[in-house]
Write a protein that holds these residues in place. Structure first.
Motif, PDB file in Angstrom:
ATOM      1  N   THR A 294      -7.349  30.990-146.933  1.00  0.00           N
ATOM      2  CA  THR A 294      -7.422  30.280-145.656  1.00  0.00           C
ATOM      3  C   THR A 294      -6.948  28.843-145.829  1.00  0.00           C
ATOM      4  OG1 THR A 294      -9.702  29.567-146.041  1.00  0.00           O
ATOM      5  CG2 THR A 294      -9.388  31.722-144.981  1.00  0.00           C
ATOM      6  N   LEU A 295      -7.006  28.107-144.728  1.00  0.00           N
ATOM      7  CA  LEU A 295      -6.527  26.725-144.753  1.00  0.00           C
ATOM      8  C   LEU A 295      -7.372  25.855-145.679  1.00  0.00           C
ATOM      9  CD1 LEU A 295      -4.197  25.278-143.355  1.00  0.00           C
ATOM     10  CD2 LEU A 295      -5.801  24.522-141.594  1.00  0.00           C
ATOM     11  N   SER A 296      -8.616  26.238-145.923  1.00  0.00           N
ATOM     12  CA  SER A 296      -9.472  25.456-146.816  1.00  0.00           C
ATOM     13  C   SER A 296      -8.896  25.404-148.235  1.00  0.00           C
ATOM     14  CB  SER A 296     -10.887  26.032-146.836  1.00  0.00           C
ATOM     15  OG  SER A 296     -10.881  27.368-147.307  1.00  0.00           O
ATOM     16  N   TRP A 297      -8.167  26.438-148.628  1.00  0.00           N
ATOM     17  CA  TRP A 297      -7.520  26.438-149.937  1.00  0.00           C
ATOM     18  C   TRP A 297      -6.457  25.342-149.999  1.00  0.00           C
ATOM     19  CZ3 TRP A 297      -7.260  30.994-153.597  1.00  0.00           C
ATOM     20  CH2 TRP A 297      -8.344  31.858-153.409  1.00  0.00           C
TER      21      TRP A 297
ATOM     22  N   VAL B 248      13.608  25.546-152.548  1.00  0.00           N
ATOM     23  CA  VAL B 248      12.636  26.638-152.705  1.00  0.00           C
ATOM     24  C   VAL B 248      11.524  26.509-151.660  1.00  0.00           C
ATOM     25  CG1 VAL B 248      10.839  27.555-154.232  1.00  0.00           C
ATOM     26  CG2 VAL B 248      13.107  27.025-155.146  1.00  0.00           C
ATOM     27  N   ILE B 249      11.179  25.280-151.296  1.00  0.00           N
ATOM     28  CA  ILE B 249      10.053  25.073-150.383  1.00  0.00           C
ATOM     29  C   ILE B 249      10.325  25.657-149.001  1.00  0.00           C
ATOM     30  CG2 ILE B 249       8.581  23.338-149.284  1.00  0.00           C
ATOM     31  CD1 ILE B 249       9.023  21.575-151.733  1.00  0.00           C
ATOM     32  N   PRO B 250      11.430  25.287-148.301  1.00  0.00           N
ATOM     33  CA  PRO B 250      11.658  25.907-146.987  1.00  0.00           C
ATOM     34  C   PRO B 250      11.927  27.401-147.080  1.00  0.00           C
ATOM     35  CG  PRO B 250      13.544  24.546-147.630  1.00  0.00           C
ATOM     36  CD  PRO B 250      12.444  24.248-148.595  1.00  0.00           C
ATOM     37  N   ALA B 251      12.589  27.828-148.166  1.00  0.00           N
ATOM     38  CA  ALA B 251      12.859  29.265-148.313  1.00  0.00           C
ATOM     39  C   ALA B 251      11.555  30.049-148.455  1.00  0.00           C
ATOM     40  CB  ALA B 251      13.757  29.509-149.522  1.00  0.00           C
ATOM     41  N   SER B 252      10.630  29.531-149.257  1.00  0.00           N
ATOM     42  CA  SER B 252       9.336  30.201-149.431  1.00  0.00           C
ATOM     43  C   SER B 252       8.515  30.174-148.152  1.00  0.00           C
ATOM     44  CB  SER B 252       8.549  29.534-150.569  1.00  0.00           C
ATOM     45  OG  SER B 252       9.250  29.613-151.779  1.00  0.00           O
ATOM     46  N   THR B 253       8.601  29.057-147.422  1.00  0.00           N
ATOM     47  CA  THR B 253       7.862  28.955-146.166  1.00  0.00           C
ATOM     48  C   THR B 253       8.360  29.984-145.158  1.00  0.00           C
ATOM     49  OG1 THR B 253       7.562  26.584-146.556  1.00  0.00           O
ATOM     50  CG2 THR B 253       7.179  27.389-144.319  1.00  0.00           C
ATOM     51  N   LEU B 254       9.667  30.097-145.040  1.00  0.00           N
ATOM     52  CA  LEU B 254      10.241  31.067-144.098  1.00  0.00           C
ATOM     53  C   LEU B 254       9.901  32.495-144.518  1.00  0.00           C
ATOM     54  CD1 LEU B 254      12.056  31.714-141.677  1.00  0.00           C
ATOM     55  CD2 LEU B 254      14.025  31.617-143.227  1.00  0.00           C
ATOM     56  N   ALA B 255      10.073  32.795-145.804  1.00  0.00           N
ATOM     57  CA  ALA B 255       9.783  34.149-146.280  1.00  0.00           C
ATOM     58  C   ALA B 255       8.312  34.496-146.092  1.00  0.00           C
ATOM     59  CB  ALA B 255      10.173  34.272-147.747  1.00  0.00           C
ATOM     60  N   GLY B 256       7.434  33.553-146.421  1.00  0.00           N
ATOM     61  CA  GLY B 256       6.004  33.808-146.256  1.00  0.00           C
ATOM     62  C   GLY B 256       5.617  34.018-144.807  1.00  0.00           C
TER      63      GLY B 256
ATOM     64  N   ASP C 278       1.036  39.817-141.773  1.00  0.00           N
ATOM     65  CA  ASP C 278       0.167  40.989-141.622  1.00  0.00           C
ATOM     66  C   ASP C 278      -0.223  41.591-142.968  1.00  0.00           C
ATOM     67  OD1 ASP C 278       0.345  40.858-138.787  1.00  0.00           O
ATOM     68  OD2 ASP C 278       2.314  41.822-138.878  1.00  0.00           O
ATOM     69  N   SER C 279      -0.086  40.802-144.036  1.00  0.00           N
ATOM     70  CA  SER C 279      -0.364  41.345-145.363  1.00  0.00           C
ATOM     71  C   SER C 279      -1.848  41.393-145.689  1.00  0.00           C
ATOM     72  CB  SER C 279       0.345  40.493-146.421  1.00  0.00           C
ATOM     73  OG  SER C 279      -0.215  39.188-146.458  1.00  0.00           O
ATOM     74  N   GLY C 280      -2.663  40.626-144.967  1.00  0.00           N
ATOM     75  CA  GLY C 280      -4.077  40.529-145.301  1.00  0.00           C
ATOM     76  C   GLY C 280      -4.366  39.532-146.403  1.00  0.00           C
ATOM     77  N   LEU C 281      -3.303  38.964-147.014  1.00  0.00           N
ATOM     78  CA  LEU C 281      -3.481  37.986-148.088  1.00  0.00           C
ATOM     79  C   LEU C 281      -3.756  36.595-147.527  1.00  0.00           C
ATOM     80  CD1 LEU C 281      -3.347  37.343-151.135  1.00  0.00           C
ATOM     81  CD2 LEU C 281      -0.872  36.976-150.846  1.00  0.00           C
ATOM     82  N   PHE C 282      -3.011  36.209-146.471  1.00  0.00           N
ATOM     83  CA  PHE C 282      -3.159  34.901-145.844  1.00  0.00           C
ATOM     84  C   PHE C 282      -3.786  35.050-144.463  1.00  0.00           C
ATOM     85  CE2 PHE C 282       0.662  32.733-148.136  1.00  0.00           C
ATOM     86  CZ  PHE C 282      -0.053  32.748-149.318  1.00  0.00           C
ATOM     87  N   ASP C 283      -4.486  34.011-144.042  1.00  0.00           N
ATOM     88  CA  ASP C 283      -4.987  33.947-142.667  1.00  0.00           C
ATOM     89  C   ASP C 283      -3.784  33.996-141.726  1.00  0.00           C
ATOM     90  OD1 ASP C 283      -6.027  33.344-140.208  1.00  0.00           O
ATOM     91  OD2 ASP C 283      -7.042  31.509-140.818  1.00  0.00           O
ATOM     92  N   PRO C 284      -3.668  35.011-140.873  1.00  0.00           N
ATOM     93  CA  PRO C 284      -2.473  35.138-140.028  1.00  0.00           C
ATOM     94  C   PRO C 284      -2.268  33.964-139.078  1.00  0.00           C
ATOM     95  CG  PRO C 284      -4.184  36.705-139.365  1.00  0.00           C
ATOM     96  CD  PRO C 284      -4.621  36.108-140.657  1.00  0.00           C
TER      97      PRO C 284
ATOM     98  N   LEU D  74       1.564  27.288-142.633  1.00  0.00           N
ATOM     99  CA  LEU D  74       1.092  26.185-143.470  1.00  0.00           C
ATOM    100  C   LEU D  74       0.752  26.664-144.881  1.00  0.00           C
ATOM    101  CD1 LEU D  74      -1.195  24.150-141.035  1.00  0.00           C
ATOM    102  CD2 LEU D  74       0.967  23.419-142.036  1.00  0.00           C
ATOM    103  N   LEU D  75       0.140  27.821-144.981  1.00  0.00           N
ATOM    104  CA  LEU D  75      -0.202  28.349-146.300  1.00  0.00           C
ATOM    105  C   LEU D  75       1.052  28.706-147.083  1.00  0.00           C
ATOM    106  CD1 LEU D  75      -3.237  30.571-145.256  1.00  0.00           C
ATOM    107  CD2 LEU D  75      -3.320  28.435-146.561  1.00  0.00           C
ATOM    108  N   SER D  76       2.066  29.210-146.399  1.00  0.00           N
ATOM    109  CA  SER D  76       3.333  29.509-147.064  1.00  0.00           C
ATOM    110  C   SER D  76       4.012  28.233-147.531  1.00  0.00           C
ATOM    111  CB  SER D  76       4.265  30.275-146.113  1.00  0.00           C
ATOM    112  OG  SER D  76       3.705  31.524-145.750  1.00  0.00           O
ATOM    113  N   LEU D  77       3.858  27.158-146.753  1.00  0.00           N
ATOM    114  CA  LEU D  77       4.398  25.866-147.178  1.00  0.00           C
ATOM    115  C   LEU D  77       3.730  25.410-148.472  1.00  0.00           C
ATOM    116  CD1 LEU D  77       6.053  23.278-146.689  1.00  0.00           C
ATOM    117  CD2 LEU D  77       4.173  22.454-145.259  1.00  0.00           C
ATOM    118  N   GLY D  78       2.406  25.504-148.542  1.00  0.00           N
ATOM    119  CA  GLY D  78       1.712  25.149-149.772  1.00  0.00           C
ATOM    120  C   GLY D  78       2.135  26.020-150.939  1.00  0.00           C
ATOM    121  N   MET D  79       2.302  27.317-150.681  1.00  0.00           N
ATOM    122  CA  MET D  79       2.772  28.219-151.724  1.00  0.00           C
ATOM    123  C   MET D  79       4.164  27.813-152.194  1.00  0.00           C
ATOM    124  SD  MET D  79       3.461  32.344-151.394  1.00  0.00           S
ATOM    125  CE  MET D  79       4.789  32.054-150.178  1.00  0.00           C
TER     126      MET D  79
END
Length: 312
Positions: free
Chosen positions: A3-6, A102-110, A116-122, A127-132
């Protein structure tokens, strides 16, 4: 589920590292002021939800006090030297930008693949993909370039010290916009506008709305903070209800008018102060001066577009 708390915890740990490194930096005559500032910011990210309104308010006052009394300075973090940077630049050329991409590419892909993966808060997947993406880019850069162990944190601290207190302006100004809206500033501005506007003068009403969006953005540094104030004051009651304006045109071009104010204010720190720090320009207002020639004609054009398109 992540979640966003992470993400808050991750940011808090980074600022905590800046605080520790600042306290150890004897090249900075104000090192303890920097350490206190970044430590308080780390606390707000790590435990702000547990501090309550009073605790967060006191924390904010401490941050303002440290900045206002000039307690922040700049040190000389130990990272790569100028010669080593020039050698890396000559060796890798434009490929040095790959970790940043890598940052915008990962954000877009995430955003597209993990919703709908259940891994991240939908609700917060972007924002979580940006952090990733930030973490992935850091790993890629470290494996590829093999910098000193603390280079990433030291360079991050150097940049934050260069920006100083203005680094937290976006968050503070966004909060200011919410406070203004709750305090009824829009109603006050609307009352003043109603007194000075000539009866039935559409162009004057449009001008007050467009110019007001730009001026409030200059004060707040954020068009999103200015929008609810000016829309509640002029846009909705006068232009849309009073003159039958198209809400989509009034709101969209009104927001663009606010963005013109963004180009003209140091309060928009992430746009106008950060580039100065990154490029190490001598004039703190260099970016603003370069943008005035675009901002003023664009503001005039937006005013005319609202007048011509919203009331057909």
């Amino acid at each position: 589920m992540i979640t966003l708390s992470w993400l808050y915890a991750f940011a808090g740990l980074i600022f905590a590292a800046y605080a520790v490194l600042s306290a150890r930096d004897r090249t900075n005559g104000k090192r303890f002021g920097n350490a206190a500032f970044w430590a308080l910011l780390a606390l707000s990210f790590l435990g702000g939800d547990r501090l309550g309104d009073l605790g967060n308010g006191l924390l904010l006052l401490c941050l303002v006090g440290l900045a206002g009394f000039g307690a922040l300075g700049r040190g000389l973090p130990r990272t790569t030297g100028p010669e080593e940077r020039e050698a890396l630049s000559a060796r890798h050329g434009n490929r040095l930008f790959l970790p940043a991409l890598v940052i915008p590419a990962s954000t877009l892909a995430g955003t597209l693949l993990l919703k709908d993966s259940g891994l991240f808060d939908p609700k917060q997947v972007t924002l979580l993909s940006l952090g990733m993406g930030v973490v992935i880019a850091l790993i890629v850069a470290c494996i590829w370039l093999r910098p000193p162990p603390l280079a990433a944190l030291e360079e991050g601290r150097r940049l934050m010290d260069s920006i100083g207190w203005a680094a937290i302006l976006p968050q503070m100004l966004a909060a200011l916009g919410a406070v203004f809206a709750l305090a009824g500033v829009g109603e006050v501005v609307g009352g003043l506008a109603g007194r000075i506007l000539p009866d039935g003068n559409l162009f004057a009403a449009v001008a007050i709305y467009a110019l007001g969006m730009a001026l409030f953005t200059i004060v707040m540094g954020n068009a999103f903070a200015a929008f609810p104030v000016m829309t509640a004051a002029v846009g909705l009651p006068i232009l849309i209800r009073g003159h039958g304006g198209d809400p989509a045109v009034v709101a969209a071009i009104g927001m663009l008018s606010g963005f013109c104010g963004t180009l003209m204010t140091p309060m928009a720190a992430n746009f106008n102060i950060v580039p100065v720090a990154l490029l190490e320009l001598g004039n703190r207002n260099a970016v603003i001066k370069a943008q005035l020639g675009t901002a003023l004609p664009l503001l005039a054009a937006n005013l005319l577009l609202i007048y011509l398109l919203a009331f057909r």
